[in-house]
Design a protein around this motif. Sequence first.
Motif: not given
Length: 746
Positions: A656-657, A681-683, A648-650
């Motif tokens: 980034t998950p 799961v990484d975030l 997600y880039r906004a």
Amino acid sequence: MQRHTPLLMLLYPALAIGQTALAASDAELPTVEVRASPVPSVAPLSGQDYSASRVTADGIATFGGPAQTNPYRALDLMPSVNLSGTDAYGLSVDQNFMRIRGVSAYSYSNLAVTVNGTPSSVSAGRGGVGNLFDLENLDGLTLWRGPQPANVGFGMGNLAGSLDLNIKAPTEDPGLRVRTAIGGDHFHKVFARIDTGTFNGGSRLFLSGSTAETDKWRGPGDQSRDTVNAGFNQTLGEHGNLEVYAAHNHFRRDEYRPLTYAQSQDLGTYRDFDFNAELTGIAADDVNYYAYNTQHFDENNVLARLAWDLSEDLQLRFNPYWLSNEGQRSTGKSNTVTVVDIDQEQYGATAELVARLAASQTLTLGYWSQRISTMPPPLSQKVYALDKRGRLVFSKWGILADMGDRAYESPYLQLAGESGRWRYSLGLRYLSFRIPGITSYDGTGLPDVSHDAALALDPAVNARLSTQAVTLDEWLPTLTSRWILTPSLDARTTYGRTVGNPWMGPLYSVYMSNQKAFQKAGIPLQTLWDELQLETSDTVEIGLEWHQGPLSLSPTLFYSRLRDKQVTAYDPLVGVSYLQSGVEATAYGAELEASWGLTRDWILLGGLSWNLNQLDDDIRTASQSVLATSGNQVPDAPEWMVKLGAEYRAGNWSLTPLVRYVGARFGDALNEEEVDAYTTVDLTATYRIGSVAGIQSLEVGLSLLNLFDARYIGTIDVGQDDARPGSIDYYPGAPRTLALSVSANF
């Protein structure tokens, strides 16, 4: 960002006329804004007809982890790549446990590692293995799985694939970048890079330095790394360009203690089990003292790239390189501590002529030559006993030897072209590999001195443990064909042969421990040297590439036949089991790489793989005993892996998950020691503040690794693919880890 497509440009005259007409009637046109679909940070390599994937600089920053030291971590989203590592930050440098399509990716036998196309594979077994450049200095990573072009894969072997690190060249404008990160287990890293910009009409230079350190997440001890990188770029008039890159790396690390299979099945009890923090005075316990299971190395690397245009259609490329690795590794076992002193050097060059021919063809003629002095087997191995206070007391020389250089000579050609909707390539490389002879010495009575000092004492030669050089060779062909079926669909077929270098260290050790049995059977060590073979894999692939707007799918089917695998098999003439070539294996499976730009801000990424890699033969382990391995999956090779990510880039934000599922595996070749599947799961999140107080840009990052604190076995150290039950080392995956970073550009 506003973009104008060619269609809109063609419509500009009509729009202008319409706007004049509307202006006359006091009407207004709405603003037209067209934004390109987001570019995925991990995707199939553009323009290639092989199973090759590339990670961009943004992808490296995300998937390379908060430490930004281990390039293998950035491959995590690719299909058929199984890599966990023993710590959260990658400072333990255990890339040796990576597998690609079920094939072990050891850089000293099966994985070719290059930097800007030049080999970078000096390896001390589980030493530095070429992690000499900070990831902040990389512009991208490319991994080839299976067949590879003839001008790719220069290293000690490319059976599992080839990894190329692309260095971020010195910039045209001056600048300064600083990044610092902190995290759990007292982790910290500081990185700084300065670029001079262009000076003297065509020169550019960068210099960077970093320091990183962390405590081990289980048990006593720590790990550290200090690195200096430099790069220089010089234009040579209108026809040439010279690049020179250099690196110095010092690392020290205390090892993690492996678990037995029984312990690995009870992580509630043994997840934090590790080496001892104190000495006890009991030798059987003190060999597990953390400071007796450690290593430290200094590494240096210089490489250059010269490109010169001889004419409009002919270019010369020359890439020389030099590497060195010097250090020490200590290992406690069986009431003694073994210390191995390692001093390795590698140098060579590739030279190419690249010609643009008629009919849209490009021909590359090249030659690669390399010399490398390296273990295994080790040339200096000393054994220490432990006194009643747990202190090391020199006992004897385990190995004292001298060894020539491994020599690689490899001419190659690569032809690529296209005709209408058809694109093709043909490659052929010949590899000649000289295994050096070994001169072994009798270390009896020699003192605790350096390797060179011991040889200066003129010890007697042990002819029974000495060999002459032998040469192995192989032809490595590759062939690809691609058809453009529709504007959005391509089909491709690929064939290629890859090669792995044989292991000599375990073979030497077994012979040394069983000299009387071999000699009684009339088998000298030279016979075992002469019987060494290059392992080969012939692979056929069929793939599609489909693009429909922001959706991209790249499925691949592959089939491989592997020959002359080394396994530990019983020899009835000797009554001993030792490494022998000759076993075959079959590997086949399917891969899917996918990306989908849901909106202008969201993109989904995925890697799906199904892999079967099975031994074709049973292995005799004793006169009346056979290891029933035929048809079994090789160890540490999950059949299923699923990797899903979102970017997600906004505005100022990026998020980034990453979800990673690794299916069940076996630790042994009998498929008795099963390891459960796991999901992590990484975030990663980044906020870009922009210009602040003279700072050009400022970024704040957050990394949450293993977000839900999954308990699992990440790394399985099996050695060879014929690992027996009870002989395998298991390592728990790292727990939930939080890290923060701040980056500033000036």
